[in-house]
Design an enzyme around this catalytic site. Structure first.
Site, PDB file in Angstrom:
ATOM      1  N   ASP A  68     -22.060 -22.031 -27.213  1.00 41.75           N
ATOM      2  CA  ASP A  68     -21.109 -22.066 -28.340  1.00 41.75           C
ATOM      3  C   ASP A  68     -21.735 -22.820 -29.509  1.00 41.75           C
ATOM      4  O   ASP A  68     -22.817 -23.418 -29.371  1.00 41.75           O
ATOM      5  CB  ASP A  68     -19.774 -22.701 -27.902  1.00 41.75           C
ATOM      6  CG  ASP A  68     -18.591 -22.065 -28.645  1.00 41.75           C
ATOM      7  OD1 ASP A  68     -18.713 -21.820 -29.859  1.00 41.75           O
ATOM      8  OD2 ASP A  68     -17.555 -21.805 -28.011  1.00 41.75           O
ATOM      9  N   ASP A  92       0.850  -1.191   0.000  1.00 39.24           N
ATOM     10  CA  ASP A  92       0.000   0.000   0.000  1.00 39.24           C
ATOM     11  C   ASP A  92       0.883   1.239   0.000  1.00 39.24           C
ATOM     12  O   ASP A  92       1.806   1.352   0.803  1.00 39.24           O
ATOM     13  CB  ASP A  92      -0.906   0.021   1.229  1.00 39.24           C
ATOM     14  CG  ASP A  92      -1.946   1.119   1.092  1.00 39.24           C
ATOM     15  OD1 ASP A  92      -2.757   1.041   0.159  1.00 39.24           O
ATOM     16  OD2 ASP A  92      -1.917   2.076   1.893  1.00 39.24           O
ATOM     17  N   ASP A 134     -25.613 -19.980 -32.243  1.00 33.61           N
ATOM     18  CA  ASP A 134     -24.722 -18.993 -32.840  1.00 33.61           C
ATOM     19  C   ASP A 134     -25.085 -17.642 -32.236  1.00 33.61           C
ATOM     20  O   ASP A 134     -26.226 -17.185 -32.377  1.00 33.61           O
ATOM     21  CB  ASP A 134     -24.971 -19.006 -34.365  1.00 33.61           C
ATOM     22  CG  ASP A 134     -24.095 -18.004 -35.105  1.00 33.61           C
ATOM     23  OD1 ASP A 134     -23.671 -17.004 -34.474  1.00 33.61           O
ATOM     24  OD2 ASP A 134     -23.848 -18.212 -36.303  1.00 33.61           O
ATOM     25  N   PHE A 135     -24.130 -17.007 -31.548  1.00 29.37           N
ATOM     26  CA  PHE A 135     -24.521 -15.781 -30.827  1.00 29.37           C
ATOM     27  C   PHE A 135     -24.873 -14.618 -31.755  1.00 29.37           C
ATOM     28  O   PHE A 135     -25.442 -13.631 -31.322  1.00 29.37           O
ATOM     29  CB  PHE A 135     -23.527 -15.376 -29.728  1.00 29.37           C
ATOM     30  CG  PHE A 135     -22.069 -15.308 -30.108  1.00 29.37           C
ATOM     31  CD1 PHE A 135     -21.618 -14.532 -31.151  1.00 29.37           C
ATOM     32  CD2 PHE A 135     -21.130 -16.021 -29.341  1.00 29.37           C
ATOM     33  CE1 PHE A 135     -20.274 -14.463 -31.461  1.00 29.37           C
ATOM     34  CE2 PHE A 135     -19.775 -15.960 -29.649  1.00 29.37           C
ATOM     35  CZ  PHE A 135     -19.348 -15.180 -30.722  1.00 29.37           C
TER      36      PHE A 135
HETATM   37  C1  LIG Z   1       2.955   8.577  -5.671  1.00 28.68           C
HETATM   38  C2  LIG Z   1       2.729   7.577  -6.760  1.00 28.68           C
HETATM   39  C3  LIG Z   1       1.846   6.525  -6.602  1.00 28.68           C
HETATM   40  N1  LIG Z   1       1.642   5.623  -7.597  1.00 28.68           N
HETATM   41  C4  LIG Z   1       0.684   4.501  -7.452  1.00 28.68           C
HETATM   42  C5  LIG Z   1       1.259   3.241  -6.813  1.00 28.68           C
HETATM   43  C6  LIG Z   1       0.001   2.522  -6.388  1.00 28.68           C
HETATM   44  O1  LIG Z   1      -0.423   1.692  -7.472  1.00 28.68           O
HETATM   45  C7  LIG Z   1      -1.022   3.633  -6.183  1.00 28.68           C
HETATM   46  C8  LIG Z   1      -1.427   3.778  -4.737  1.00 28.68           C
HETATM   47  O2  LIG Z   1      -2.528   2.976  -4.488  1.00 28.68           O
HETATM   48  P1  LIG Z   1      -2.503   1.627  -3.654  1.00 28.68           P
HETATM   49  O3  LIG Z   1      -3.784   1.580  -2.872  1.00 28.68           O
HETATM   50  O4  LIG Z   1      -1.219   1.493  -2.896  1.00 28.68           O
HETATM   51  O5  LIG Z   1      -2.496   0.507  -4.770  1.00 28.68           O
HETATM   52  P2  LIG Z   1      -3.518   0.231  -5.935  1.00 28.68           P
HETATM   53  O6  LIG Z   1      -4.907   0.677  -5.587  1.00 28.68           O
HETATM   54  O7  LIG Z   1      -2.936   0.782  -7.208  1.00 28.68           O
HETATM   55  O8  LIG Z   1      -3.479  -1.344  -6.041  1.00 28.68           O
HETATM   56  P3  LIG Z   1      -3.884  -2.431  -4.889  1.00 28.68           P
HETATM   57  O9  LIG Z   1      -4.615  -1.730  -3.781  1.00 28.68           O
HETATM   58  O10 LIG Z   1      -4.741  -3.422  -5.599  1.00 28.68           O
HETATM   59  O11 LIG Z   1      -2.568  -2.988  -4.427  1.00 28.68           O
HETATM   60  O12 LIG Z   1      -0.393   4.849  -6.589  1.00 28.68           O
HETATM   61  C9  LIG Z   1       2.316   5.744  -8.803  1.00 28.68           C
HETATM   62  O13 LIG Z   1       2.127   4.926  -9.724  1.00 28.68           O
HETATM   63  N2  LIG Z   1       3.215   6.773  -8.968  1.00 28.68           N
HETATM   64  C10 LIG Z   1       3.446   7.697  -8.010  1.00 28.68           C
HETATM   65  O14 LIG Z   1       4.271   8.609  -8.229  1.00 28.68           O
END
Ligand SMILES: Cc1cn([C@H]2C[C@H](O)[C@@H](COP(=O)(O)OP(=O)(O)OP(=O)(O)O)O2)c(=O)[nH]c1=O
Length: 631
Positions: free
Chosen positions: A494, A88, A521-522
């Site tokens: 299918d 996270d 056949d869809f």
């Molecule tokens: C600050 C910053 C964050 N991020 C992204 C990283 C994380 O994917 C996102 C933060 O959200 P997260 O909640 O950490 O992750 P997510 O929602 O993308 O995926 P999941 O919860 O399923 O693990 O922000 C960037 O890509 N570049 C940046 O510069």
């Protein structure tokens, strides 16, 4: 010897990344880690004020994301994974935690707060080792966090809004993506760049090193606890896991793509790729594009030039069923394989050696034997056998691709040149020649079975009580859906010629609720009633006009709240990054009137038929998933 055996330690394990973040998938893929993606359904709603420090919130959320996936996979009677990784990322400024903006105004609030200031980006990571004792899931949790400090320039209102309208902020913590346009806002970064992008790779490797190679007591003073042991150190530590050589090959290959992750920071790519390569060492070109010495060759181009030889070696070894013989009787000498298969000894030996070098086989003084991957994917009865698809690639796709030049010149399919028959006649062949029909169905089954779990778990589908998989062929995805949602009523629809031949592909164990097969056949017949219609690898076969016909039929029978789930390789909007999907689009050019499409192209098609709330999950594996609901 692997460059980094801590990651090599994971090669034989079933690793699951509990994250939908394409950045995390890319960072881990780029270093050669093999993993499945099962996005977590944990809602990021922990009470922030109950944490003493922002990083504690990120670590706890990462842990809960990973635990949710570990529990779900265990409870749903799927094979319990060995390791689940959750992460996270949050941004912290003035004691406040910023997550992903909910809308443009929220993005504006976040970015104006960050303007002209330094802030911290924290990524919490949880590594959960899972085991099953009786029916109980047992977990061992290791967690950590990494902090990177980032300073933004002063941002003008105009720049802020232009950036927000680019759409980039919406799925990113703090409302910016440092790896793309957001990089322009940044004055400096102190700390791990990849931590900002969502995954602190360096700290992750150090944690794995601590877990898998705890320092022996008598040598404690010689080992730096905060470092990833160097290659030499690892040579001593290496446990000689046989797959470690595959790991290096894979990693080298993946570096070809890593530029898409971080175009503005070549150092990250260059350092890794030049130290990773094995076999033939090929440093990158210097800034002027010129080689620094005569010995330095353009590795990427050489790999591409050789690609067809490697594909054909795999196809021929599969066609001759060498992996089957080696599974049943290995290790075998080349002469024994040649006798079994009825081939020349000298040719067989060269083919087997090439397969060893490609990481498909192992070679010892006893002879040749399969790697674990060959047993799983390349034998005709392997758990996730790709044999059917490999034979289809050799017999059908190879001749078509031989005519790629004509396809590009003419902009149309090449079945007449490859097989001397029109595409329509040929399609009929699938259903009139028993052998071709079986081959085609085996190919489709291979891919559907391999990708079924990713597709079925990309979204929580529990609100849909009944599902109809249109063009669902052998029912591989349908069976997976019933495993995960035991109360779901699942129908496969299918063509009659397909349904007549499904029995060979049905799982031996009885499912709680069997799949219903309906033939039709869809494009022409009435569709079975369902809350959710699935189109997996169907739309890419057709031009937009035919897709409109199909979507309007589905829309007509869908009540509000009912959905469509697409499983396709989704191209990036700029159509420049996802090489597997872009090559697949060439594959559609040589044999159909269809093509692969980007997320916004699918969204556009679906919205024209009254479907909204279009969500796209990039699984990091073969098929991505798009879900939408009828308004
Ligand atoms: C600050 C910053 C964050 N991020 C992204 C990283 C994380 O994917 C996102 C933060 O959200 P997260 O909640 O950490 O992750 P997510 O929602 O993308 O995926 P999941 O919860 O399923 O693990 O922000 C960037 O890509 N570049 C940046 O510069």
């Amino acid at each position: 010897m692997a460059l980094n055996p801590v990651l090599g330690k994971l090669v034989s394990k079933r690793v699951v990344l509990a994250s939908a973040s394409p950045r995390r998938q890319e960072i881990l893929t780029n270093v050669g880690l093999r993993f499945e993606v099962v996005p977590s359904w944990f809602k990021e709603t922990l009470e922030k004020s109950s944490f003493a420090a922002p990083y504690e919130y990120a670590v706890e959320t990462a842990k809960q994301k990973a635990l949710e996936v570990a529990n779900r996979m265990h409870v749903k009677h799927l094979r319990t994974p060995d390791i689940v990784i959750g992460a996270d990322t949050i941004v912290s400024v003035d004691e406040q935690i910023l997550e992903k903006p909910v809308d443009k105004q929220d993005a504006y609030r976040m970015l104006s707060r960050l303007s002209g200031k330094e802030h911290s980006v924290f990524t919490g990571v949880a590594i959960i080792h899972c085991s099953s004792k009786g029916n109980q899931l047992e977990t061992e949790i290791t967690d950590f966090y990494e902090e990177t400090k980032v300073k933004f320039s002063d941002l003008s209102e105009e720049l802020l809004w232009e950036y927000i309208h680019s759409g980039e902020p919406m799925d990113k913590a703090g409302g910016y993506g440092i790896q793309a346009l957001g990089g322009m806002l940044v004055e400096y970064v102190h700390g791990d760049f990849l931590n900002v992008v969502g995954f602190p790779l360096n700290h992750f490797c150090k944690k794995l090193a601590e877990l898998y190679y705890p320092p022996p007591k008598h040598t404690v003073q010689h080992i730096k606890h905060d470092s990833i042991p160097s290659v030499d150190t690892f040579e001593n530590l290496s446990d000689g896991e046989s797959e470690s050589s595959n790991f290096i090959e894979h990693k080298g290959a993946n570096n070809l793509d890593s530029s898409s992750m971080c175009p503005s920071r070549p150092v990250y790519n260059c350092e890794n790729s030049s130290s990773v390569r094995t076999g033939f060492m090929v440093p990158l070109e210097n800034q002027n594009g010129a080689s620094e010495s005569a010995a330095k060759l353009p590795s990427k181009i050489l790999d591409l030039m050789d690609g067809f030889k490697a594909s054909k070696a795999l196809f021929v070894a599969s066609k001759l069923k060498m992996f089957d013989y080696l599974k049943n009787k290995g290790p075998l000498k080349a002469v024994d394989v040649a006798n079994e298969v009825g081939t020349s000894v000298c040719g067989t030996e060269r083919l087997l050696d090439a397969c060893v070098a490609l990481g498909l086989l192992e070679k010892t003084s006893q002879g040749y034997s399969n790697t674990d991957s060959a047993n799983t994917y390349l034998t005709s009865d392997g758990e996730y056998s790709l044999h059917g698809y490999i034979i289809h690639s050799n017999d059908h796709l190879w001749p078509l691709f031989t005519n790629l030049e004509s396809a590009v010149r003419e902009g149309s399919r090449q079945n007449h040149r490859a097989f001397g028959r029109k595409a329509e006649d040929l399609f009929k062949d699938y259903y009139h020649s028993q052998e071709v029909k079986q081959r085609f169905m085996a190919a489709m089954h291979s891919i559907a079975h391999l990708t079924a779990r990713d597709v079925a778990t990309a979204f929580d589908l529990s609100q849909f009580k009944s599902t109809c998989d249109l063009g669902g062929c052998t029912g591989a995805l349908a069976h997976e859906l019933i495993q995960i949602y035991p109360n779901m009523k699942v129908t496969v629809f299918d063509l009659p010629e397909v349904i007549a031949n499904i029995s060979y592909f049905q799982p031996s164990e009885q499912c709680a609720a069997p799949v219903t097969f309906v033939s039709g056949d869809f494009f022409k017949d009435n569709l079975p009633e369902a809350d959710l219609y699935i189109l997996s690898r169907v739309l890419h076969d057709w031009p937009d006009e035919k897709i409109h016909v199909l979507l309007s039929k589905i829309s007509a029978v869908c009540k509000p709240g009912c959905g469509i789930l697409l499983a396709e390789m989704v191209l990036d909007d700029e159509k420049k990054n996802r090489s597997t999907a872009l090559l697949q689009s060439l594959n559609m050019l040589v044999q159909t009137e269809g093509k692969e499409r980007s997320g916004s192209e699918y969204q556009g098609l679906l919205e024209q038929h009254g479907f909204a709330n279009v969500k796209i999950r990039l699984t990091g594996n073969l098929l991505d998933v798009v879900l939408c609901v009828k308004t």
